[in-house]
Write a protein that holds these residues in place. Structure first.
Motif, PDB file in Angstrom:
ATOM      1  N   MET A  95      39.004  57.837  44.066  1.00 56.60           N
ATOM      2  CA  MET A  95      38.817  56.489  43.543  1.00 56.60           C
ATOM      3  C   MET A  95      40.123  56.008  42.920  1.00 56.60           C
ATOM      4  SD  MET A  95      36.329  54.142  42.769  1.00 56.60           S
ATOM      5  CE  MET A  95      34.794  54.053  42.313  1.00 56.60           C
ATOM      6  N   SER A  96      40.405  54.749  43.120  1.00 58.67           N
ATOM      7  CA  SER A  96      41.626  54.109  42.649  1.00 58.67           C
ATOM      8  C   SER A  96      41.631  53.977  41.131  1.00 58.67           C
ATOM      9  CB  SER A  96      41.715  52.744  43.308  1.00 58.67           C
ATOM     10  OG  SER A  96      42.658  51.949  42.673  1.00 58.67           O
ATOM     11  N   LYS A  97      42.835  53.858  40.581  1.00 54.54           N
ATOM     12  CA  LYS A  97      42.968  53.616  39.147  1.00 54.54           C
ATOM     13  C   LYS A  97      43.111  52.130  38.852  1.00 54.54           C
ATOM     14  CE  LYS A  97      45.052  58.070  38.469  1.00 54.54           C
ATOM     15  NZ  LYS A  97      46.257  58.821  38.580  1.00 54.54           N
ATOM     16  N   THR A  98      43.024  51.311  39.884  1.00 52.43           N
ATOM     17  CA  THR A  98      43.137  49.870  39.699  1.00 52.43           C
ATOM     18  C   THR A  98      41.754  49.261  39.541  1.00 52.43           C
ATOM     19  OG1 THR A  98      43.207  49.593  42.102  1.00 52.43           O
ATOM     20  CG2 THR A  98      45.319  49.650  40.957  1.00 52.43           C
ATOM     21  N   SER A  99      41.731  48.110  38.899  1.00 49.72           N
ATOM     22  CA  SER A  99      40.461  47.422  38.670  1.00 49.72           C
ATOM     23  C   SER A  99      40.075  46.613  39.905  1.00 49.72           C
ATOM     24  CB  SER A  99      40.590  46.488  37.465  1.00 49.72           C
ATOM     25  OG  SER A  99      41.384  45.364  37.806  1.00 49.72           O
ATOM     26  N   PRO A 100      38.800  46.236  40.015  1.00 50.44           N
ATOM     27  CA  PRO A 100      38.403  45.350  41.112  1.00 50.44           C
ATOM     28  C   PRO A 100      39.215  44.056  41.130  1.00 50.44           C
ATOM     29  CG  PRO A 100      36.458  46.319  40.116  1.00 50.44           C
ATOM     30  CD  PRO A 100      37.633  46.703  39.249  1.00 50.44           C
ATOM     31  N   GLU A 101      39.515  43.489  39.962  1.00 55.44           N
ATOM     32  CA  GLU A 101      40.304  42.248  39.898  1.00 55.44           C
ATOM     33  C   GLU A 101      41.720  42.477  40.435  1.00 55.44           C
ATOM     34  OE1 GLU A 101      39.116  39.196  39.371  1.00 55.44           O
ATOM     35  OE2 GLU A 101      37.192  40.217  39.228  1.00 55.44           O
ATOM     36  N   GLN A 102      42.317  43.621  40.110  1.00 54.30           N
ATOM     37  CA  GLN A 102      43.653  43.932  40.632  1.00 54.30           C
ATOM     38  C   GLN A 102      43.609  44.119  42.150  1.00 54.30           C
ATOM     39  OE1 GLN A 102      44.121  47.315  37.982  1.00 54.30           O
ATOM     40  NE2 GLN A 102      45.954  46.374  37.106  1.00 54.30           N
ATOM     41  N   ASN A 103      42.553  44.755  42.641  1.00 57.62           N
ATOM     42  CA  ASN A 103      42.427  44.969  44.090  1.00 57.62           C
ATOM     43  C   ASN A 103      42.231  43.649  44.830  1.00 57.62           C
ATOM     44  OD1 ASN A 103      42.800  47.715  43.828  1.00 57.62           O
ATOM     45  ND2 ASN A 103      40.623  48.187  43.847  1.00 57.62           N
ATOM     46  N   LYS A 104      41.446  42.751  44.259  1.00 57.31           N
ATOM     47  CA  LYS A 104      41.259  41.431  44.882  1.00 57.31           C
ATOM     48  C   LYS A 104      42.589  40.675  44.928  1.00 57.31           C
ATOM     49  CE  LYS A 104      37.659  40.054  42.359  1.00 57.31           C
ATOM     50  NZ  LYS A 104      36.470  39.293  41.897  1.00 57.31           N
ATOM     51  N   ALA A 105      43.320  40.691  43.830  1.00 57.73           N
ATOM     52  CA  ALA A 105      44.618  39.998  43.782  1.00 57.73           C
ATOM     53  C   ALA A 105      45.593  40.599  44.796  1.00 57.73           C
ATOM     54  CB  ALA A 105      45.201  40.071  42.373  1.00 57.73           C
ATOM     55  N   LEU A 106      45.563  41.914  44.939  1.00 55.86           N
ATOM     56  CA  LEU A 106      46.431  42.593  45.913  1.00 55.86           C
ATOM     57  C   LEU A 106      46.126  42.136  47.328  1.00 55.86           C
ATOM     58  CD1 LEU A 106      48.478  44.954  46.573  1.00 55.86           C
ATOM     59  CD2 LEU A 106      46.443  46.361  46.879  1.00 55.86           C
TER      60      LEU A 106
ATOM     61  N   VAL B 205      37.481  46.004  49.067  1.00 53.60           N
ATOM     62  CA  VAL B 205      37.487  44.560  48.869  1.00 53.60           C
ATOM     63  C   VAL B 205      36.934  43.928  50.136  1.00 53.60           C
ATOM     64  CG1 VAL B 205      38.946  42.519  48.529  1.00 53.60           C
ATOM     65  CG2 VAL B 205      39.485  44.651  47.331  1.00 53.60           C
ATOM     66  N   ILE B 206      36.066  42.936  49.970  1.00 49.87           N
ATOM     67  CA  ILE B 206      35.558  42.149  51.095  1.00 49.87           C
ATOM     68  C   ILE B 206      35.912  40.695  50.810  1.00 49.87           C
ATOM     69  CG2 ILE B 206      33.548  41.394  52.409  1.00 49.87           C
ATOM     70  CD1 ILE B 206      32.122  43.964  51.474  1.00 49.87           C
ATOM     71  N   VAL B 207      36.536  40.055  51.795  1.00 51.64           N
ATOM     72  CA  VAL B 207      36.915  38.655  51.627  1.00 51.64           C
ATOM     73  C   VAL B 207      36.439  37.838  52.828  1.00 51.64           C
ATOM     74  CG1 VAL B 207      39.247  39.024  52.539  1.00 51.64           C
ATOM     75  CG2 VAL B 207      38.814  37.074  51.073  1.00 51.64           C
ATOM     76  N   HIS B 208      35.845  36.693  52.543  1.00 56.16           N
ATOM     77  CA  HIS B 208      35.401  35.750  53.561  1.00 56.16           C
ATOM     78  C   HIS B 208      36.552  34.779  53.771  1.00 56.16           C
ATOM     79  CE1 HIS B 208      32.588  32.296  54.809  1.00 56.16           C
ATOM     80  NE2 HIS B 208      32.534  33.189  55.765  1.00 56.16           N
TER      81      HIS B 208
ATOM     82  N   GLU C 172      44.346  52.154  48.687  1.00 57.75           N
ATOM     83  CA  GLU C 172      44.724  53.516  48.292  1.00 57.75           C
ATOM     84  C   GLU C 172      46.155  53.481  47.773  1.00 57.75           C
ATOM     85  OE1 GLU C 172      45.756  57.078  51.078  1.00 57.75           O
ATOM     86  OE2 GLU C 172      43.585  57.141  50.690  1.00 57.75           O
ATOM     87  N   ASN C 173      46.360  54.001  46.588  1.00 59.29           N
ATOM     88  CA  ASN C 173      47.689  54.045  45.977  1.00 59.29           C
ATOM     89  C   ASN C 173      48.361  52.676  45.945  1.00 59.29           C
ATOM     90  OD1 ASN C 173      47.522  56.877  45.547  1.00 59.29           O
ATOM     91  ND2 ASN C 173      48.137  57.214  47.672  1.00 59.29           N
ATOM     92  N   GLY C 174      47.578  51.643  45.649  1.00 60.66           N
ATOM     93  CA  GLY C 174      48.126  50.313  45.496  1.00 60.66           C
ATOM     94  C   GLY C 174      48.497  49.602  46.783  1.00 60.66           C
TER      95      GLY C 174
END
Length: 133
Positions: free
Chosen positions: A1-12, A76-79, A100-102
């Protein structure tokens, strides 16, 4: 599991998609996609190179717009809507990305041509709040 937050993953994911699909900055996009990127799409050749080569083959008028985006853990799922790609109808996509790993490490998608108002049995647009022009 990643150390990033869901918000960080969405922004990425949104930054990565904008960099590759809208800005067409391949050097910058390499920083977002893993060099071991796994591609599950039936429409794209394997790996990061398969994705980048596909985008290189599509007209520069390609535009990506995102709609709702959800994240849980490393996924992350994006429409979204891909337009300006040289085909009669825009593509409406549900893109699923594993982080994975940013970096974007794995991808699945569901693509469909966007229906216009005459084609929509529901009478509602597939993306956003209005039909394409």
């Amino acid at each position: 599991m990643s150390k990033t937050s869901p918000e960080q993953n969405k922004a990425l994911v949104l930054a990565a998609f904008d960099t590759l699909f809208n800005k067409r900055d391949y050097a910058a996009a390499e920083r977002f996609w893993s060099d071991k990127y796994i591609q599950h799409s039936a429409h794209i050749e394997p790996g990061r190179d398969g994705l980048f080569n596909l985008i290189r083959s599509i007209p520069d008028s390609l535009r990506y717009e995102h709609g709702p985006i959800l994240a849980e853990g490393d996924y992350v799922i994006v429409h979204g809507r891909f337009s300006g790609h040289g085909r009669p109808a825009a593509w409406i996509a549900a893109d699923i990305v594993r982080i994975e790993n940013g970096k974007l490490a794995e991808h699945w998608d569901v693509l469909q041509d966007e229906a216009n108002q005459a084609e929509s049995k529901s009478g509602l647009p597939m993306f956003g709040d209005r039909f394409p022009a």
